[in-house]
Design an enzyme around this catalytic site. Structure first.
Site, short mmCIF file in Angstrom:
data_model
loop_
_atom_site.label_atom_id
_atom_site.label_comp_id
_atom_site.label_asym_id
_atom_site.label_seq_id
_atom_site.Cartn_x
_atom_site.Cartn_y
_atom_site.Cartn_z
CD GLU A 150 -3.24 -0.82 2.10
OE1 GLU A 150 -3.03 -0.28 2.93
OE2 GLU A 150 -4.35 -1.51 1.81
CD GLU A 308 -4.10 -6.01 2.70
OE1 GLU A 308 -4.98 -5.50 3.33
OE2 GLU A 308 -2.97 -5.93 2.41
C1 GLA Z 1 -4.37 -2.81 4.56
C2 GLA Z 1 -2.68 -3.20 4.91
C3 GLA Z 1 -3.19 -4.21 5.51
C4 GLA Z 1 -3.72 -4.31 7.14
C5 GLA Z 1 -5.08 -4.06 6.44
C6 GLA Z 1 -6.11 -3.89 7.57
O1 GLA Z 1 -5.08 -3.10 3.76
O2 GLA Z 1 -2.62 -3.47 3.82
O3 GLA Z 1 -1.63 -4.55 6.28
O4 GLA Z 1 -3.20 -3.11 7.80
O5 GLA Z 1 -5.15 -2.73 5.80
O6 GLA Z 1 -7.52 -3.40 7.08
#
Ligand code: GLA
Ligand code: ZN
Length: 675
Positions: A150, A308
């Site tokens: 991210e 995710e």
């Molecule tokens: C993001 C991050 C993860 C985690 C999630 C929690 O997507 O990439 O490492 O922190 O948020 O929702």
């Protein structure tokens, strides 16, 4: 196909065994098997573990992890671990630490925290990526690289400031050109030396965390520059990986509508797009659908990875609602229906301490499989096994495209007037939602995308018109396409300099109107869109607010006029014949009833129909292979609802059941059908 070694929809997610003991990790693989999990993303935040000091690297734990997973039928999405720098690095090399918007040098802490122009960060990030690639290049478990995590946030440090000047030199050549492009004679801002240019943060041109600026030119360029800087950091690692593993796909997980990075530029640099989907309980499902389509659009329709999502709840929202029974499955299939070839979670096991311990996971703190969340996860896992390779690599086919542009979004945000209530994403979503309600697939496209496959192109609030875009739109319409744009369009060029000679600038002859003035009222003030005659589904009166362009029809036909205020009777909806096609101009921000009737009208004109008729809240979307079509019917309602198959008979890919005619679908259920 993302990787031929796993020719099915991948199922798994982020997994952090480094936080656990041996007994626990043995339990993990047992439970992964039960859940049908076949991919684990590992090594996302393990830089400090992998590199305890300047010259020591230790990947033993990772060797064991990857081997154990592989021996238990779980492949690996291997992260490069560079998303949080080690504490020793922050202490020893202050350049890795960012300077924030307020000009404060950060201490060690948090994550996603490295300055993208820090020589130390870049050196060590590239080095560890190379080491990982060398070490695991022949490991059969590894299917895809996950660089960092991210990417986001801006830095305003000295190194960034210096790099910004270099970036500007490359872009503009001379200071004279910079001065011209930023219109620096305004407020006496002329620069005579490169090093007079500083980062436009809260100590300089911007305020409210960067929501506002005195100088759009420099602020837009700083955003481009920071997005590019992070992208360069990504590319550095990517190239290091590619040197050892030219055939392994490389991705980094994006964040959908995240504002700070120009994801269309990022998409070009990845082998496969991946993204993290975290809607709240009340996010409109059509907003989620639009975001999936946007992520699919980054690589012109190629399948993407759902990297995710939470199996149950988040921890970082004010109120972290559980996904209601069935919703995790429903939203997983929604992602697949819109083009995802993976269903992955954050996270596989809940951590014990720190900020994400209350974030949902497949394995809850209780540690066993007898939980609602695990049961639902396992059911989905079994279904994805059963679906084999039937869905992967198929495409969503759309005849409608909606233009989305991050730089346009920045420019609107930073425009300083006419209204703080103008929200680009909301305006785009209005149009998207109208197609969504009719089960008409939409591609979200960049301003560069080839338009020849589309019948309808909509560019809501196309405030910034980039070089060449207007010409491409004109060609599209001249050849018979339908183009729609709205109020506050065609106003500026890429530097936020107004295109002189009347709004909407370069679009003026295409839409056949001239906008003389733009009124902005507090959003509780409405005007009316009064139709002159019935046109398709459009008739009577609608409401509009936020901005009101006062337009004159030049070549365009006036379909509706304002109902009140001093511009009552002036055009608010126009249609211009241009070559073989037509261009509509909607001069204010209309209510959703108007947008729906309008979209119904233009889709009827183009003979575009939705996949199937369905009740409101029942989404139908298809993925297509050669001449095979797989339909997803998703009931987002809390009650059973119906859809209609028409004359055809569809077979449920999971149960073998057949459906013809009016068919009921249970609350929150998904049906995957083939013709
Ligand atoms: C993001 C991050 C993860 C985690 C999630 C929690 O997507 O990439 O490492 O922190 O948020 O929702
Ligand atoms: Zn910096």
């Amino acid at each position: 196909m993302i990787h031929e070694r796993l020719p099915k929809i991948w199922y798994g997610g982020d997994y952090n065994p480094e936080q656990w003991d041996e007994e626990t990790v043995a339990e993990d693989v047992r439970m992964f098997k039960l859940a049908g999990i076949d991919v684990a993303t590992v090594n996302v935040f393990s830089w400090a573990l992998n590199q305890p000091d300047e010259n020591t690297y230790d990947f033993d734990w990772l060797d064991e992890t990857i081997d154990r997973l592989y021996q238990n039928g779980v492949y690996v999405c291997l992260a490069t671990s560079t998303a949080a720098h080690p504490a020793w690095m922050a202490k020893r090399y202050p350049d890795v630490r960012r300077v924030d918007f307020e000009g404060r040098k950060r201490q060690f802490g948090g994550r996603h925290n490295s300055c993208p122009n820090s020589p130390t960060y870049l050196k060590y990030a590239e080095r560890i990526a190379a080491k990982l690639a060398e070490r695991y290049k022949n490991h059969p478990a590894v299917l895809v690289w996950h660089v960092s995590n991210e990417y986001g946030g801006y830095c305003y440090c000295e190194n960034c400031q210096k790099a910004f000047r270099v970036w500007l030199k490359e872009k503009y050549g001379t200071l004279e050109e910079v001065n011209k492009s930023w219109n620096t004679r305004f407020w006496g801002h002329t620069f005579y030396e490169w090093d007079e240019i500083v980062a436009p943060n809260g100590l300089s041109e911007e305020w409210q965390g960067g929501q506002n600026t005195n100088f759009q030119g420099i602020s837009l360029d700083y955003r481009r520059f920071q997005s590019d800087s992070l992208l360069e950091a990504f590319k550095l690692e990517r190239d290091a990986l590619k040197e050892h593993t030219p055939n392994l796909p490389v991705t980094t997980n994006l964040m959908g509508l995240y504002p700070e990075l120009d994801y269309f530029k990022w998409g070009k640099e990845m082998d496969v797009v991946s993204w993290d989907n975290y809607p709240s309980i009340d996010t409109p499902v059509s907003m989620t659908a639009m975001t999936h389509d946007l992520m699919r659009g980054l690589r012109s329709g190629q399948p993407f990875m759902l990297m995710e999502q939470t199996p149950s709840q988040q921890n970082w929202q004010p109120y972290n609602a559980l996904k209601r029974p069935g919703v995790m499955r429903l939203w997983s299939y929604q992602a697949v229906a819109h083009g995802a070839d993976t269903v992955m979670f954050f996270q596989l096991r809940r951590s014990r301490g720190a900020t994400e311990k209350y974030h949902g996971a497949v394995i809850e703190h209780v540690g066993h499989e007898h939980t609602r969340v695990f049961r639902e996860s396992a059911t989905l896992g079994q279904e994805l096994i059963q679906l084999e390779d039937k869905i992967i690599d198929s495409r969503v086919k759309a005849r409608v495209a909606i233009v989305f542009d991050w730089e346009n979004r920045w420019a609107i945000q930073l425009s300083s007037g006419p209204s703080i209530s103008l929200d680009y994403v909301k305006e785009v979503h209005k149009y998207y939602d109208a197609f969504y309600q009719r089960n008409i697939p939409v591609d979200m496209i960049s301003v560069e995308e080839d338009l020849s496959d589309y019948d309808i192109v909509i560019a809501p609030v196309l405030y910034m018109v980039k070089e060449g875009h207007a010409d491409r739109l004109k060609q599209f319409v001249a050849k018979g396409g339908t183009f729609v744009t709205t109020f506050f369009s065609g106003i500026v060029n890429e530097n936020d300099l107004v295109t002189l000679g009347g709004y909407p600038g370069e679009l003026r002859d295409l839409v056949g109107i001239w906008a003389e003035e733009i009124d902005a009222l507090e959003p509780s003030n409405y005007n009316e869109i009064v139709m002159k005659d019935k046109v398709g589904s459009l008739s009577g009166e609608y409401k509009c607010n936020i901005l009101f362009d006062l337009i004159h029809a030049e070549d365009a036909e006036v379909l509706a006029t304002y109902g009140s205020d001093f511009y009552k009777g002036m055009p608010v909806l126009t249609k211009n014949q241009y070559g073989e096609g037509q261009a509509y101009y909607i001069a204010s921000s209309p209510d959703q009833v108007f947008v729906q009737d309008f979209v119904d009208t233009i889709t009827t004109e183009k003979d575009i129909k939705g996949e199937l008729d369905s009740a409101r809240g029942v989404e139908v979307i298809a993925r297509n292979k050669a001449d095979e079509k797989i339909l997803f019917v998703l009931n987002h309602n809390n009650e059973p609802a119906s859809f209609h198959t028409g004359e055809e008979t569809y077979t449920n890919l999971l149960t073998g059941e057949e459906y013809t005619g009016e068919t009921e679908i249970k609350a929150k259920d998904t049906l995957i059908l083939s013709l």
